[in-house]
Scaffold this active site. Structure first.
Site, short mmCIF file in Angstrom:
data_model
loop_
_atom_site.label_atom_id
_atom_site.label_comp_id
_atom_site.label_asym_id
_atom_site.label_seq_id
_atom_site.Cartn_x
_atom_site.Cartn_y
_atom_site.Cartn_z
N GLN A 92 49.00 39.37 34.68
CA GLN A 92 50.32 38.89 34.26
C GLN A 92 50.19 37.50 33.65
OE1 GLN A 92 53.35 38.66 37.36
NE2 GLN A 92 55.01 38.51 35.85
N HIS A 98 58.72 42.10 33.38
CA HIS A 98 58.84 42.84 32.11
C HIS A 98 58.01 44.11 32.17
CE1 HIS A 98 55.46 40.05 31.69
NE2 HIS A 98 54.90 40.98 30.94
P1 AMP Z 1 51.83 40.20 30.76
O1 AMP Z 1 50.33 40.06 30.68
O2 AMP Z 1 52.24 41.52 31.35
O3 AMP Z 1 52.50 39.02 31.42
O4 AMP Z 1 52.31 40.27 29.25
C1 AMP Z 1 52.99 39.23 28.61
C2 AMP Z 1 53.19 39.68 27.19
O5 AMP Z 1 54.15 38.84 26.56
C3 AMP Z 1 51.91 39.61 26.32
O6 AMP Z 1 51.61 40.92 25.84
C4 AMP Z 1 52.28 38.63 25.21
O7 AMP Z 1 51.74 39.00 23.96
C5 AMP Z 1 53.79 38.70 25.22
N1 AMP Z 1 54.47 37.52 24.72
C6 AMP Z 1 54.25 36.23 25.07
N2 AMP Z 1 55.09 35.39 24.43
C7 AMP Z 1 55.86 36.18 23.64
C8 AMP Z 1 56.93 35.93 22.72
N3 AMP Z 1 57.36 34.70 22.48
N4 AMP Z 1 57.49 36.98 22.08
C9 AMP Z 1 57.04 38.24 22.31
N5 AMP Z 1 56.05 38.55 23.18
C10 AMP Z 1 55.47 37.53 23.83
#
Ligand code: AMP
Ligand code: ZN
Length: 133
Positions: A92, A98
């Protein structure tokens, strides 16, 4: 407010939104692991699965189903993976609950959240407009 997803919910940070209802929004992942990689996010902040209320969890699940249907029909995906990470040890990166939606196509070679794509704003803007239409 230093949570990036709370800022996206509030609209102070831009995103490529593809869906919104009273409890959750969905927007394209900025570094997609595959075409149509989308995140479903509750409006109410909760760091992870352990913290989210049962009501928000259920509402986010409903939004997840709605967005999955949009992705599968509009992108003509053959399948779809759902992934949800909790805690740094689980990969994460953003500590606002999410759900990842990853459209799949037969013989697409497989996708992994650890294989990050490049940010292509023109492509993301066009795809978000198409999915939201
Ligand atoms: P996780 O590893 O499950 O916390 O995934 C977080 C996700 O959020 C990653 O796939 C990132 O690429 C995505 N992410 C981070 N910042 C943004 C943003 N500003 N807009 C869209 N996606 C984002
Ligand atoms: Zn937040």
């Amino acid at each position: 407010m230093d949570c990036i997803f709370c800022q996206i919910v509030a609209g102070t940070v831009p995103s490529y939104r593809v869906y919104e209802d009273e409890h959750a929004i969905a927007f394209l992942d900025i570094a997609p692991s595959c075409h149509g990689h989308t995140l479903v996010v509750p409006l109410q902040h909760a760091a992870e699965l352990d913290d989210i209320t049962a009501g928000d969890l259920a509402m986010t699940a409903q939004a997840t189903q709605a967005v999955a249907r949009i992705l599968r029909s509009k992108l003509q995906a053959d399948g779809l993976n759902v992934q949800q990470n909790n805690g740094a040890a689980a990969g994460q990166l953003v500590f606002h609950y999410h759900v990842h939606l990853l459209p799949r196509w037969s013989n697409d070679g497989g996708v992994s959240l650890h294989r990050r794509g490049e940010t292509n704003h023109a492509e993301l803007a066009e795809l978000a407009a198409f999915l939201k239409s």
